[in-house]
Scaffold this motif. Structure first.
Motif, short mmCIF file in Angstrom:
data_model
loop_
_atom_site.label_atom_id
_atom_site.label_comp_id
_atom_site.label_asym_id
_atom_site.label_seq_id
_atom_site.Cartn_x
_atom_site.Cartn_y
_atom_site.Cartn_z
N MET A 155 49.90 4.57 -3.33
CA MET A 155 50.37 3.70 -4.39
C MET A 155 50.90 2.37 -3.83
O MET A 155 50.73 1.34 -4.45
CB MET A 155 51.45 4.43 -5.19
CG MET A 155 51.89 3.70 -6.40
SD MET A 155 50.49 3.55 -7.49
CE MET A 155 51.26 3.05 -8.95
N LEU A 156 51.52 2.44 -2.67
CA LEU A 156 52.09 1.24 -2.07
C LEU A 156 50.99 0.24 -1.69
O LEU A 156 51.12 -0.96 -1.97
CB LEU A 156 52.92 1.60 -0.83
CG LEU A 156 53.49 0.44 -0.04
CD1 LEU A 156 54.44 -0.37 -0.88
CD2 LEU A 156 54.17 0.94 1.20
N ILE A 177 48.09 -4.85 -2.54
CA ILE A 177 46.80 -5.53 -2.68
C ILE A 177 46.72 -6.26 -4.01
O ILE A 177 46.31 -7.42 -4.08
CB ILE A 177 45.64 -4.54 -2.50
CG1 ILE A 177 45.57 -4.11 -1.03
CG2 ILE A 177 44.31 -5.16 -2.94
CD1 ILE A 177 44.59 -3.00 -0.76
N ILE A 178 47.13 -5.60 -5.08
CA ILE A 178 47.08 -6.22 -6.41
C ILE A 178 47.98 -7.44 -6.46
O ILE A 178 47.60 -8.50 -6.96
CB ILE A 178 47.43 -5.19 -7.50
CG1 ILE A 178 46.31 -4.18 -7.65
CG2 ILE A 178 47.70 -5.89 -8.83
CD1 ILE A 178 46.65 -2.99 -8.53
N VAL A 221 46.80 -11.32 -7.00
CA VAL A 221 47.32 -12.13 -8.11
C VAL A 221 47.90 -13.43 -7.56
O VAL A 221 47.69 -14.51 -8.14
CB VAL A 221 48.37 -11.34 -8.93
CG1 VAL A 221 49.10 -12.23 -9.90
CG2 VAL A 221 47.69 -10.21 -9.68
N LEU A 222 48.61 -13.37 -6.44
CA LEU A 222 49.14 -14.57 -5.79
C LEU A 222 48.00 -15.52 -5.43
O LEU A 222 48.08 -16.73 -5.71
CB LEU A 222 49.92 -14.19 -4.54
CG LEU A 222 50.34 -15.34 -3.63
CD1 LEU A 222 51.50 -16.10 -4.25
CD2 LEU A 222 50.72 -14.82 -2.27
N ALA A 223 46.95 -15.01 -4.83
CA ALA A 223 45.81 -15.85 -4.44
C ALA A 223 45.12 -16.45 -5.67
O ALA A 223 44.73 -17.62 -5.65
CB ALA A 223 44.82 -15.03 -3.63
N ILE A 224 45.02 -15.68 -6.74
CA ILE A 224 44.34 -16.17 -7.94
C ILE A 224 45.12 -17.30 -8.59
O ILE A 224 44.55 -18.34 -8.92
CB ILE A 224 44.10 -15.01 -8.94
CG1 ILE A 224 43.01 -14.08 -8.40
CG2 ILE A 224 43.73 -15.54 -10.32
CD1 ILE A 224 42.87 -12.79 -9.17
#
Length: 90
Positions: free
Chosen positions: A1-2, A7-8, A12-15
């Motif tokens: 889960m970590l 990764i998510i 999101v930061l990169a997007i």
């Protein structure tokens, strides 16, 4: 889960950094990055902390721990990303 949470959150930061860069005019990129990306990174890390604490309070320890660790990783990575992008486009 970590690993999934990390990764998510990093994706999101990169997007949203990519959207701020591509959606800005060349003359306004530095200002938009300084304000927009800084606020987005702070809100993103803050929401992870708040949601993690709420989940911790209701007893979902695994997800809460993943979000809190992800927020702890996201804050310095986001700050360094913000500084690098600001030095490039600012």
């Amino acid at each position: 889960m970590l690993i999934k949470a990390l990764i998510i959150n990093l994706l999101v930061l990169a997007i949203y950094c990519a959207l701020i860069i591509t959606g800005s005019a060349a003359s306004d990129r530095g200002f938009n990055l300084a304000i927009g990306a800084g606020v987005c990174i702070a809100l993103h890390a803050g929401f992870n902390v708040v949601i993690g604490l709420v989940l911790l309070a209701i007893g979902k320890r695994e997800i809460a721990k993943a979000l809190l660790i992800s927020a702890a990783v996201l804050a310095p990575v986001g700050f360094c990303t913000w500084l690098i992008l600001l030095s490039i486009y600012g």
